[in-house]
Design a protein around this motif. Structure first.
Motif, PDB file in Angstrom:
ATOM      1  N   GLU A  24       0.823  -1.201   0.000  1.00 27.79           N
ATOM      2  CA  GLU A  24       0.000   0.000   0.000  1.00 27.79           C
ATOM      3  C   GLU A  24       0.863   1.259   0.000  1.00 27.79           C
ATOM      4  O   GLU A  24       1.941   1.297   0.610  1.00 27.79           O
ATOM      5  CB  GLU A  24      -0.913   0.033   1.225  1.00 27.79           C
ATOM      6  CG  GLU A  24      -2.092  -0.897   1.141  1.00 27.79           C
ATOM      7  CD  GLU A  24      -3.045  -0.722   2.296  1.00 27.79           C
ATOM      8  OE1 GLU A  24      -4.256  -0.916   2.088  1.00 27.79           O
ATOM      9  OE2 GLU A  24      -2.598  -0.387   3.420  1.00 27.79           O
ATOM     10  N   GLU A  38      -8.731  14.762   0.293  1.00 33.15           N
ATOM     11  CA  GLU A  38      -8.716  13.346  -0.068  1.00 33.15           C
ATOM     12  C   GLU A  38      -7.653  12.654   0.765  1.00 33.15           C
ATOM     13  O   GLU A  38      -6.593  13.232   1.029  1.00 33.15           O
ATOM     14  CB  GLU A  38      -8.377  13.153  -1.553  1.00 33.15           C
ATOM     15  CG  GLU A  38      -9.341  13.813  -2.530  1.00 33.15           C
ATOM     16  CD  GLU A  38     -10.642  13.041  -2.682  1.00 33.15           C
ATOM     17  OE1 GLU A  38     -10.704  11.884  -2.190  1.00 33.15           O
ATOM     18  OE2 GLU A  38     -11.570  13.587  -3.273  1.00 33.15           O
ATOM     19  N   CYS A  39      -7.912  11.432   1.162  1.00 31.56           N
ATOM     20  CA  CYS A  39      -6.856  10.642   1.780  1.00 31.56           C
ATOM     21  C   CYS A  39      -7.255   9.177   1.776  1.00 31.56           C
ATOM     22  O   CYS A  39      -8.456   8.844   1.700  1.00 31.56           O
ATOM     23  CB  CYS A  39      -6.523  11.119   3.197  1.00 31.56           C
ATOM     24  SG  CYS A  39      -7.813  10.890   4.423  1.00 31.56           S
ATOM     25  N   GLY A  40      -6.250   8.326   1.795  1.00 26.73           N
ATOM     26  CA  GLY A  40      -6.522   6.898   1.746  1.00 26.73           C
ATOM     27  C   GLY A  40      -5.292   6.148   1.294  1.00 26.73           C
ATOM     28  O   GLY A  40      -4.165   6.495   1.669  1.00 26.73           O
ATOM     29  N   TRP A  41      -5.488   5.134   0.449  1.00 24.72           N
ATOM     30  CA  TRP A  41      -4.396   4.257   0.050  1.00 24.72           C
ATOM     31  C   TRP A  41      -4.550   3.869  -1.425  1.00 24.72           C
ATOM     32  O   TRP A  41      -5.655   3.782  -1.956  1.00 24.72           O
ATOM     33  CB  TRP A  41      -4.403   2.984   0.897  1.00 24.72           C
ATOM     34  CG  TRP A  41      -4.267   3.251   2.360  1.00 24.72           C
ATOM     35  CD1 TRP A  41      -3.107   3.234   3.097  1.00 24.72           C
ATOM     36  CD2 TRP A  41      -5.308   3.581   3.280  1.00 24.72           C
ATOM     37  NE1 TRP A  41      -3.364   3.537   4.406  1.00 24.72           N
ATOM     38  CE2 TRP A  41      -4.717   3.754   4.555  1.00 24.72           C
ATOM     39  CE3 TRP A  41      -6.698   3.755   3.161  1.00 24.72           C
ATOM     40  CZ2 TRP A  41      -5.445   4.087   5.690  1.00 24.72           C
ATOM     41  CZ3 TRP A  41      -7.434   4.098   4.288  1.00 24.72           C
ATOM     42  CH2 TRP A  41      -6.801   4.250   5.538  1.00 24.72           C
ATOM     43  N   VAL A 203     -11.881   9.721   6.735  1.00 28.05           N
ATOM     44  CA  VAL A 203     -10.802   8.732   6.857  1.00 28.05           C
ATOM     45  C   VAL A 203      -9.740   9.208   7.846  1.00 28.05           C
ATOM     46  O   VAL A 203      -9.327   8.459   8.740  1.00 28.05           O
ATOM     47  CB  VAL A 203     -10.186   8.433   5.476  1.00 28.05           C
ATOM     48  CG1 VAL A 203      -8.974   7.510   5.611  1.00 28.05           C
ATOM     49  CG2 VAL A 203     -11.230   7.793   4.564  1.00 28.05           C
ATOM     50  N   SER A 204      -9.294  10.443   7.714  1.00 32.54           N
ATOM     51  CA  SER A 204      -8.298  10.949   8.661  1.00 32.54           C
ATOM     52  C   SER A 204      -8.896  11.141  10.051  1.00 32.54           C
ATOM     53  O   SER A 204      -8.178  11.030  11.062  1.00 32.54           O
ATOM     54  CB  SER A 204      -7.680  12.259   8.159  1.00 32.54           C
ATOM     55  OG  SER A 204      -8.666  13.227   7.883  1.00 32.54           O
ATOM     56  N   HIS A 221      -1.048  -0.162   7.837  1.00 31.81           N
ATOM     57  CA  HIS A 221      -2.089   0.547   7.101  1.00 31.81           C
ATOM     58  C   HIS A 221      -2.251   1.954   7.675  1.00 31.81           C
ATOM     59  O   HIS A 221      -2.290   2.947   6.923  1.00 31.81           O
ATOM     60  CB  HIS A 221      -3.382  -0.262   7.239  1.00 31.81           C
ATOM     61  CG  HIS A 221      -4.531   0.215   6.429  1.00 31.81           C
ATOM     62  ND1 HIS A 221      -4.570   0.165   5.053  1.00 31.81           N
ATOM     63  CD2 HIS A 221      -5.737   0.751   6.816  1.00 31.81           C
ATOM     64  CE1 HIS A 221      -5.728   0.634   4.616  1.00 31.81           C
ATOM     65  NE2 HIS A 221      -6.445   0.995   5.672  1.00 31.81           N
ATOM     66  N   LEU A 225      -0.866   6.086   6.206  1.00 33.35           N
ATOM     67  CA  LEU A 225      -1.715   7.271   6.098  1.00 33.35           C
ATOM     68  C   LEU A 225      -1.141   8.419   6.911  1.00 33.35           C
ATOM     69  O   LEU A 225      -1.147   9.581   6.457  1.00 33.35           O
ATOM     70  CB  LEU A 225      -3.133   6.941   6.573  1.00 33.35           C
ATOM     71  CG  LEU A 225      -4.138   8.096   6.476  1.00 33.35           C
ATOM     72  CD1 LEU A 225      -4.318   8.545   5.026  1.00 33.35           C
ATOM     73  CD2 LEU A 225      -5.480   7.683   7.080  1.00 33.35           C
TER      74      LEU A 225
END
Length: 276
Positions: A24, A38-41, A203-204, A221, A225
């Motif tokens: 990831e 935006e944030c994620g993987w 997400v954050s 994971h 982030l």
């Protein structure tokens, strides 16, 4: 035109064969007011570049990547990596060695792919960019100890590598607790200049709402982030304050303007060349 969007990429350095599922990559984007857009993987270079294309669609973005982007040394260690240890070693921060024989050069491939699509690599020696889609290299550990807002005045947080003083059997619990303390300090960036508002994206926001896991895969994971968000905030710090708050490691390179292998790193006065 001022840069409107700051992107952080905690890139998985390896880019193995077709049978290997890519690790990831943590990704994050914030605006000038610190809102996490935006944030994620992502997984793999193609997916990461697609995410970047969507996220920087307005044409004004600065991406800071935690991975070697320019590697021009056949062997040994890049000068910018050597300077990490020289300037931040007192805080127990050093960098891995990278050269053209290194097996993990996904950052170089990312840079080349982005350049083909119109991105520009900038080594920071001319100061922060003022527009366009630009990428530079950073290293989150230098942000943690180089930005006074985070409060790591003596040494880096132990949220990644086990210190010798911590028994192996206790390490996962100790690491999770240290990660929670780091997240709490990152939450304090909500009032910094520039700010980072972890609670502004679902997400954050989970970083704040959920304790750090102890299971290895789940922890990695989360860590990816966190590092992506730190990269994004470092890009905003560089754009906002430039050399007043950051230094360019590897700036003495003989490479042409804009092409040197460098790391842009937040710096306290005592972490700069000649600092006491």
């Amino acid at each position: 035109m001022e840069t409107e969007r700051f992107i952080g990429i905690d890139l998985a350095w390896a880019h193995g064969g077709t049978r290997a599922r890519p690790n990831e990559t943590g990704v994050a984007a914030v605006d000038r007011s610190g809102v996490v857009l935006e944030c994620g993987w992502t997984r793999g270079l193609e997916e990461t570049m697609s995410w970047l294309a969507r996220t920087a669609a307005d044409g004004s973005a600065l991406a800071f990547v935690d991975a070697p982007l320019v590697v021009d040394n056949p062997a040994g260690q890049r000068p910018c990596e050597r300077e990490v240890g020289q300037r931040y070693g007192r805080w127990k921060v050093s960098a891995n060695s990278t050269n053209q024989s290194s097996p993990r050069l996904a950052g170089v491939l990312l840079r080349e792919g982005l350049e083909e699509s119109g991105w520009v690599y900038d080594d920071g020696r001319g100061g922060p960019p003022t527009g366009g889609t630009v990428m530079s290299e950073c290293y989150p550990y230098t942000t943690l100890v180089g930005a006074h807002e985070l409060g790591y005045d003596q040494e880096r947080p132990t949220y990644k590598r086990r210190p010798a003083r911590v028994p192996t059997a206790q390490w996962r619990a100790v690491r999770a607790a240290e990660c929670d303390r780091l997240i709490a300090r990152m939450a304090g960036l909500a009032t910094a200049d520039p700010p980072l508002l972890l609670a502004s994206h679902p997400v954050s926001r989970r970083l704040l709402d959920e304790p750090s896991p102890q299971q290895a895969a789940d922890y990695k994971h989360r860590e990816d982030l966190i590092d992506a968000l730190l990269c994004a905030w470092t890009a905003a710090l560089w754009s906002r304050h430039g050399p007043a708050r950051c230094q360019v490691l590897g700036a003495d390179s003989p490479a042409p303007p804009g092409r040197a292998p460098t790391i842009i790193a937040p710096a306290r006065p005592e972490q700069r060349r000649g600092g006491e």
